[in-house]
Structures are given as C-alpha cells and as structure tokens.
Design an enzyme around this catalytic site. Sequence first.
Site, PDB file in Angstrom:
ATOM      1  N   PRO A 363       0.825  -1.206   0.000  1.00 55.37           N
ATOM      2  CA  PRO A 363       0.000   0.000   0.000  1.00 55.37           C
ATOM      3  C   PRO A 363       0.862   1.260   0.000  1.00 55.37           C
ATOM      4  O   PRO A 363       2.033   1.239   0.392  1.00 55.37           O
ATOM      5  CB  PRO A 363      -0.799  -0.127   1.302  1.00 55.37           C
ATOM      6  CG  PRO A 363      -0.802  -1.590   1.606  1.00 55.37           C
ATOM      7  CD  PRO A 363       0.536  -2.085   1.139  1.00 55.37           C
ATOM      8  N   TYR A 401       8.989  -3.511  19.468  1.00 53.30           N
ATOM      9  CA  TYR A 401       7.828  -2.728  19.893  1.00 53.30           C
ATOM     10  C   TYR A 401       7.016  -3.449  20.962  1.00 53.30           C
ATOM     11  O   TYR A 401       6.231  -2.821  21.672  1.00 53.30           O
ATOM     12  CB  TYR A 401       6.933  -2.394  18.699  1.00 53.30           C
ATOM     13  CG  TYR A 401       7.624  -1.629  17.594  1.00 53.30           C
ATOM     14  CD1 TYR A 401       8.807  -0.928  17.822  1.00 53.30           C
ATOM     15  CD2 TYR A 401       7.109  -1.610  16.304  1.00 53.30           C
ATOM     16  CE1 TYR A 401       9.446  -0.239  16.808  1.00 53.30           C
ATOM     17  CE2 TYR A 401       7.735  -0.916  15.279  1.00 53.30           C
ATOM     18  CZ  TYR A 401       8.908  -0.242  15.532  1.00 53.30           C
ATOM     19  OH  TYR A 401       9.535   0.436  14.520  1.00 53.30           O
ATOM     20  N   SER A 524      16.254  -1.464   7.867  1.00 48.61           N
ATOM     21  CA  SER A 524      15.841  -0.168   8.386  1.00 48.61           C
ATOM     22  C   SER A 524      17.047   0.574   8.949  1.00 48.61           C
ATOM     23  O   SER A 524      18.054  -0.040   9.327  1.00 48.61           O
ATOM     24  CB  SER A 524      14.784  -0.374   9.481  1.00 48.61           C
ATOM     25  OG  SER A 524      14.298   0.849   9.968  1.00 48.61           O
ATOM     26  N   LEU A 575       6.330  12.484  10.827  1.00 51.09           N
ATOM     27  CA  LEU A 575       5.704  13.679  11.398  1.00 51.09           C
ATOM     28  C   LEU A 575       6.316  14.095  12.729  1.00 51.09           C
ATOM     29  O   LEU A 575       5.872  15.085  13.325  1.00 51.09           O
ATOM     30  CB  LEU A 575       4.199  13.427  11.615  1.00 51.09           C
ATOM     31  CG  LEU A 575       3.387  12.983  10.401  1.00 51.09           C
ATOM     32  CD1 LEU A 575       1.955  12.654  10.817  1.00 51.09           C
ATOM     33  CD2 LEU A 575       3.391  14.060   9.326  1.00 51.09           C
ATOM     34  N   ASN A 625      -4.608  11.129   8.796  1.00 50.30           N
ATOM     35  CA  ASN A 625      -3.321  10.785   8.186  1.00 50.30           C
ATOM     36  C   ASN A 625      -3.469   9.861   6.982  1.00 50.30           C
ATOM     37  O   ASN A 625      -2.598   9.834   6.104  1.00 50.30           O
ATOM     38  CB  ASN A 625      -2.409  10.122   9.219  1.00 50.30           C
ATOM     39  CG  ASN A 625      -1.906  11.096  10.263  1.00 50.30           C
ATOM     40  OD1 ASN A 625      -2.004  12.309  10.100  1.00 50.30           O
ATOM     41  ND2 ASN A 625      -1.379  10.566  11.358  1.00 50.30           N
TER      42      ASN A 625
END
Length: 652
Positions: A363, A401, A524, A575, A625
């Site tokens: 996506p 996480y 990453s 952001l 968002n």
Amino acid sequence: MDIAIVGCGDVAGQYAPAIAAHNALRVSAVADLDADRTEALGRTHDVPSYTTLSDLLSNESVGLVLNLTSHAAHAEVTQTAIEAGVGVYSEKPLALDAAEAQALVEAADDRGVVLGCAPYPIEGDAQKLTWRLLADGRLGTVRWGYATTHIGRLTEWHDNPESILQVGALYDGAVYPLSVLTAYFGPVTHVEAAHDARLEADPGDDWAPDQTVAVLAFADGSRIQLSASTYVPHQTKQFNTLELHGDDGSLFLENTGETEAPADPAVEFARLGTGYTPVRQQADPSPVGRAAPVAALAAAARGERPVPDSLDPRRAAHVVAVLEAIEACADGAGPVSVDGPSFSSPATPPTVPAPADRLSSMPPIGFGCSRFRDGTYVDLTSSIETALDAGCRLLDMAELYGNEAEIGDLLDAPGRPDRDALYLVSKVWNTNHAPKHLRAAFDATLDRLGVDRLDCYMLHWPDAWAHRGPLGELKDRPTDEAEALTFPTDEEGDIIEADVPLSDSWAAMESLVEEGRTTHLGVSNVGRPELRELLSLADIPPAIVQIERHPYLPQSDLVAFCREHDIAVMAHSPLSAEGLLTEPVLHEIAENHEIAPAQVVLRWNVERGVVPIPSSTTPSHVIENLDVFRFALSEADLQRIDELADPECEPR
C-alpha cells in the site's frame, strides 16, 4: 470511432462534450424526433442532424450508436441499430420489458455487434472500495441491507419530468443500486415481497407509482430491502445510499451512482458495537465520466478487447427482469422468481492499486506500531483498530515494539481484513542477528501475530549486538528487564556488540524467502555505505529500505540511490521532528488545500515516491493521516517543502 447520438435532450448535453473531448471518439451525427433539438446539437458539434435513426444510418458511416432517447424508446432504437449491424450503448434501462431486453441481447449476439447499457457505477472509486471491503471479509456473511433510490419530486427540479414519471423511480433510479448489488452478490433469485403506492395527492393519469419497497433475495443468500421513490424529496440523506449488514460489521456507501465526485466520506465501516469510521481511499481518484463506458464499448467494437463485464448486456437484461418481478410482486403475485440469462461478474478490484514504481502488493501509506513516544510507552490498540477500520492495509511492526501478540489478537477479531488484504512488516532486533536467533525471532513473530508468513521481514538496524535471550512480548515485561534484554551494555554503559557478520544474518533472512515464509526482505535505519555493502553480498537484495524521512531530513541522495536499485523506500517518523507541524510553510500550503499540515507532509512523501508510515494515539488524526489521496500538491508546493531540508538534521 464515430459515435451517432440518438436523442438530443438534456442528457445529450452531458455525453456529447465528453465524447468530443475524448481522443478515441468523435460525435459524427445526431438524431432526434424534435427537429429543433437535433439541429441545435448538430450545429454545436458541426455534424449532420436527422429526425429518424433510419435516415441517419442510411446516410452515415457509424461505429456505435449512443441511445439517449426516452425510457420507452430505448428498446426500439436499440433494435433498429442492431438490425443495421451497428453496436449500441444505451442509457438505462435496456428495455421496459424483460422479454424485450433478452431479445435485444440475443439479437446483438446473432448480428455479432456489441451491446452495452448504462449505468456504469461499479467502476466508481467508492463502489470499488466498498467491493474491496466486502471481498476482504470485513462484514463476514452479509445477510441484510438497505438500498435507496429516491430521485425526488421531479416536477420541482426537472425540466422535462414526464418520461421519468411514466416509468417511475424503479426504471430510472433503481438500476443504480441493482447494478452495484448484482456485481457484489450475483443475480437476484426472487422478489420475496413488494409494495407500491401513489403518495402524491394529484398524480398524473399515466404516472407510475411514486413509492415502491421490495425485499430482494440474492444468489449468495443476502437480502436487500430496496426503496425507490419519486415522492421522497431530491437529495435527502437517503438519496442513492446503500447500507449492508453482516455477521461481523456494517458498511455504508453514500451514493451507488456517483462516479465522478463522490461525497466525503463516500464509504464508512463499523465493526459490531462501534460507530461508523470513514474509510479512506488508498489511491488517487479515478473519476469515471460519461465518455468512459462509450470508449470501453467502442474498443470492444474495434476488436481491441472483449465487452467489459461491467457493461455486460446480460446484467442489464437481468436488472429489467428484477424490476418486472418487483412490479408483479407488488401487484399481488406473491414471491416472484427472477429468471433470465446468466451474466459475468466483474473481477474484484485489487485491494491496493499500485503504480509501476512501487512493490505491487505494498500500500502507498501505512501505520507505524511503535509504542515509544517522548520517552515513554503508550497503548496503541485503539489506534491500530481505528487505522484498520479507516482502510489502512500496511502495518509496520517489530519485535522491539513488544505488541505483536496484541496486534495478532486484533487481526484475528471479527470485522478485520483477511490476511491477503494486508501488508505485514516486522523487524528483527539487533540482539537476534545470529542465524539461529534470527530464525527463532522470526518464528516467534509469526506465532504472536497468528499468521503463517510476512510480506516483508527487516533488519531493524544493520548492527549486531550481544544476545541476551528471546525478547518475547516486551510490553508484558518490566521496563528495566525489557531494556536489559534489548540494549546490552558493559559496566561503562556502552553497547556490547556481537561478532555476527552481516553476510551471515542476511543469508538467514534469505532462507526465509526461499522457504516462502516472507515475500520480501528489507533493512531499516541504514545509510548508503551499509546499503552498498549489503547489496554486494546479497543473493536476494532488500526490496524495502526504511529510514527516518521528513522535510527537515529528506535523505534525497539515499532515496535516489534506492530508486536506482529498484528498492522501495518507507519513511518512519514522518511527522515527529520537533517543530515540523508548526512550520509556517506547511501551514500555508495546508490552508490553501483546506487540509492539515500533517497531511501535507504525508502527501509530499507519497508524491516523491516514498511510503510514509505515520502513527498517532488520537483517532481523528489516525483517520486524517490516511486521507491524503483526495488532493494533490503542485510542483511549487513540493519545491517549497523540499527547501525546508536542514543540513544539520541527523537521523535519530
């Protein structure tokens, strides 16, 4: 292709300019029983005008007839064109009689000409989004729904309402929801109940009932209550709406017929026990104008493609049979079976339409699932639920996480997208780079998420640190214990590195692709030197690089390097830079587009070919968002944002 327009009333004023502006179509002649109307339209487009279709066909070479006559004349005009060996695109309905509609389909087949019929709503963005949500399993089994087509009191707003009032809202308006519903659920098998009435105090002698209600049973077992009215005022809240209810949730489509400028929100979803959440389109709008179905049928007439399933005349004939069955049921015939030809259902649209420069299944925007905020940990359960409800299909996760099990529970709950509708990313932490630890970490991630594969598995960082044991679900551990596991330090507080070559870690990653357990690999928090090294040793190169990216830190050189090597770029923390969302330039651009500064930043990433993965703990911001495809930034806007780059800003 040369298009002959037959019927020069109001609707011709919508079709003719669109056809004239299309690069593959041309208005070549016009005809109407009213000489003044046909001459006026002929003068406008500088083409011959006629008062009969027979004269037009005798004197002109025509590729396709566009039938825009009154409802009662559709069948006769279409039959005349077919007999002359010319294909037809007809305004709705195909006919006012089911047998006549079927005869037209058979005649077109016999003559070898194309035949198509309006409406064309299933190609609209909102209708396709609704269809994708149904195909994703969001509602579970759909058992009931409400469809309305309330076209209003035509004498108050329509210049020439007589032809519509004579056939009623069924034949003029109900074709819109029925065209959509038969794509979603297949044919109507029978009309279980129906009632019609004349509610106007002084209806015309030949007017059809101005209110009809029917219960329709579809082939897949769903039932829809259809309400069609020329009494309910025009543009009420229940104009052309569709509301569907399933075992796991509900969907609301604002307008089954609108294909050019859908309302906002056009589609809403609700899990059981929750209110509606706007579902945001995950692609730029694709308006479907009047010329689109004509062009599609013209291409079929030229032999360039088959007649699209969305224009299948058998579906149009089936819709007429349904309308006829509703009338019979309302007249007291009891439940009425709907017979007729089978028709092809259009292919379900892809979950996320993707441009050629992005991984086809990924996506264009996602949701970041990191719990860490400003030195503390937050609960993202509600935010992730909202993101999924609002149409998000990409979740960026990591064992660090500490909430993969929680996310797995969310994905397993009723009303969630099917696994194939999601793009799931997770990352192995630095302490698990040794091959056996990496594979164990991957297995644990799949187990916590309750899935059998990932779409992308990443190295969270290219650095290998000392292993201190399996991380487990870190959110369930005390903070001190979790940090000791994830950030191994010596007595002086320095990170203890591990002697694990990047080549060994990446080979273990590659084995997961070879085993079919992840589709893509990624890395990453990497720079160009580390990425060059990785590319030099990889048999399966990374498909995605995830980096911190925002206007202060665009990392343009790295993005360009990735693009040169066919690597997609994902922007984490898009952001979160201090002061970014109070930047005057962003506020000015946002004000010009009537959006929020955060949406400006996210759209900037999208237009620069980068997939942003914002996060928020505020439900309204989560929805906002995702809403970055109803507007576009100008090149001047993009340049102004690019100029915010700060050479002193470093990745965190």
